[in-house]
Design an enzyme around this catalytic site. Structure first.
Site, PDB file in Angstrom:
ATOM      1  N   GLY A 197       0.592  -1.284  -0.032  1.00 55.46           N
ATOM      2  CA  GLY A 197       0.172  -0.720   0.180  1.00 55.46           C
ATOM      3  C   GLY A 197       0.828   1.380  -0.120  1.00 55.46           C
ATOM      4  N   GLY A 202       2.524   2.516   5.925  1.00 48.82           N
ATOM      5  CA  GLY A 202       3.574   1.354   5.824  1.00 48.82           C
ATOM      6  C   GLY A 202       4.470   2.310   6.852  1.00 48.82           C
ATOM      7  N   GLU A 219       5.254  -3.208   0.951  1.00 54.45           N
ATOM      8  CA  GLU A 219       5.569  -3.717  -0.954  1.00 54.45           C
ATOM      9  C   GLU A 219       4.847  -1.823  -1.036  1.00 54.45           C
ATOM     10  OE1 GLU A 219       7.355  -4.923  -3.270  1.00 54.45           O
ATOM     11  OE2 GLU A 219       8.011  -6.464  -2.002  1.00 54.45           O
ATOM     12  N   CYS A 254       1.151   0.577  -8.810  1.00 59.83           N
ATOM     13  CA  CYS A 254       2.462   1.381  -8.153  1.00 59.83           C
ATOM     14  C   CYS A 254       4.102   1.531  -8.524  1.00 59.83           C
ATOM     15  CB  CYS A 254       2.852  -0.101  -6.897  1.00 59.83           C
ATOM     16  SG  CYS A 254       3.109  -1.672  -7.225  1.00 59.83           S
TER      17      CYS A 254
END
Length: 485
Positions: A197, A202, A219, A254
């Site tokens: 996310g 994070g 990630e 992403c």
């Protein structure tokens, strides 16, 4: 009337963790037979429910069937098949050499499951980003709690239903919900947390994990650059840039290209070819195409609109820019020569907007990239070998692709993960197995070869022998053993 979901608080989260930990402590998840059966069942889940999976992703974000199949279904099936094929090999201890100081001996690195792991996934590729880590976690012999994203509610609900049906419910559980449910889960002690996310969340995940010294894989994302040289097949390059940007969930990915850097001289040709290929792919009115996902929700639409409405990018749109708030659609948009301090260049875009920066010479792009945070992916289009080598050597990124975008993610022999602000840790293929395993060092010795010199009383003679051994001094060792000075 919709059935009310039971409150999921810290006490409920603690009960869930206790249940899966009991299952793990029973030892069943460690067995090869259990692991391979679960992965086979996951493959069966995908095979038997493809249409429903595709329909729910379309319900959540209007993603084209082709993209869901290519980017989620196919990749997930490949992960399962690889794990089924290689699992026994991955589980086999790796024999390693020992040293003269432990002679006679043997040694091995034994992969063991970490225990009970939490996987928190993202909405943009809801099945892949949820279940691909699950493949690695159960292949490594762990018990798993999966928290799908509430931003893709249809897929979250379907995953909860299907995983409960196809996988061992005592060792693999799905917890639906939003911020409060995630917070309750993060208060628990886990053996590993795998989060996909935003960088903002994070940091919250990492702070929660630190309280229990729990290792994490993060990630995240970032601003993935595309450097475009003039020595290229321009049409092919533009098609691959478009595929990686708008063909990946309409830029909501992403590793989607976040911005382009090219030379002032080459920019007009690049912009014109991008326009031509965009029209070829999505027609003269891309609002009508069925080959683009919509913006996922009103909040993200407002965020992207804010980037476009920034005074610093006024007049910079050279293609697209049309918006429909009711349909949550923004057409593929190109912006030329946007200021580096504008919102669109200081925030991750995560949408269908593609700014283009220009420099005097292509090598100047390296300074632009390195002046920002480290990206999850970095792309270069060139036929110049020196430039390729320089790019790989100078640009720090989670992954790099030369003359393409996003495809490195599909190569199971390459680790996928970030660096710096774009994340830590990696997965895919065996790297997924490794992400959820502890590599335990094991030394085996017999009762033979017990050297008196290691025990007290410590004498000068014993010290000479030790120094000769560690220094590789054969003659010194012989003299020490014979008692010669």
């Amino acid at each position: 009337m919709a059935e009310e979901r039971a409150v999921f608080d810290s006490e409920a989260a603690e009960r869930v963790v206790a249940e899966v930990r009991e299952s793990f402590n029973s030892g069943k998840t460690r067995r090869y037979e259990w692991r391979v059966e679960q992965v086979k069942n996951l493959l069966k889940l995908v095979d038997e429910n493809q249409k429903e999976m595709i329909d729910t992703v379309h319900s959540d974000c209007s993603k084209p069937e082709f993209e869901t199949f290519a980017h989620e279904i196919a990749l997930l099936k490949n992960s399962c098949k690889l794990a089924i094929k290689e699992l026994r090999h991955w589980m086999t201890p790796e024999k390693v050499k020992t040293s003269i100081t432990t002679f006679p001996s043997s040694a091995a690195i034994v992969p063991e499951p970490l225990g009970v792991v939490l996987i928190i996934s993202a909405w943009n590729y809801p099945f892949l980003l949820s279940l691909d880590p699950v493949v690695g976690a159960i292949a490594a012999g762990n018990a798993v709690v999966l928290k799908p994203s509430e931003i893709s509610p249809a897929t979250s609900s379907l995953m909860a239903k299907l995983l409960g049906k196809y996988l061992d419910p005592s060792a693999v559980k799905v917890i639906e919900g939003a911020t409060s449910e995630t917070s309750a889960l993060l208060e628990q002690k886990w053996d590993k947390i795998f989060y996909t996310g935003s960088g903002r969340v994070g940091r919250i995940v990492m702070a929660a994990a630190a309280k229990h010294l729990t290792p994490v894989v993060l990630e995240l994302g970032g601003k993935s650059p595309v450097v475009v040289d003039s020595q290229i097949n321009l049409q092919v390059a533009c098609r691959r840039i478009i595929s990686g940007k708008w063909g990946c969930n309409n830029g909501q990915a992403c590793i989607a290209p976040d911005y382009i850097i090219t030379t002032k001289e080459f920019a007009p040709k690049l912009v014109e070819t991008l326009k031509q290929e965009l029209e070829r792919f999505y027609g003269k009115n891309p609002m009508e195409t069925k080959d683009l996902s919509r913006i996922v929700n009103a909040n993200h639409f407002a965020r992207l609109s804010k980037l476009l409405d920034d005074d610093k990018v006024s007049g910079k749109i050279v293609h697209g820019g049309e918006r429909d708030k009711t349909k949550l659609q923004i057409t593929p948009t190109l912006l030329l020569d946007v200021p580096r301090d504008s919102l669109i260049m200081t925030e991750e875009i995560f949408g269908p907007l593609l700014p283009i920066l220009t420099v005097d010479k292509v090598e100047d792009s390296f300074e632009v990239v390195n002046s920002g945070t480290k990206p999850l992916a970095a792309y270069l289009f060139t036929n110049n070998k020196r430039l390729k080598d320089q790019f790989v050597a100078c640009i720090s990124a989670g992954g790099v692709a030369i003359n393409d975008t996003t495809l490195h993610l599909t190569v199971s022999t390459l680790p996928f993960g970030g660096v710096g602000d774009s994340g830590m840790g990696s997965y895919h293929g065996k790297f997924s197995f490794d992400a959820f395993s502890h590599k335990k060092a094991v030394l085996y010795r017999s009762f033979a070869g017990d050297a008196p010199m290691r025990y007290p009383p410590y004498t000068k003679g014993k010290l000479r022998i030790l120094k000769a051994l560690l220094g590789g001094d054969i003659w010194g060792l012989i003299r020490a053993l014979l008692g010669w000075s």
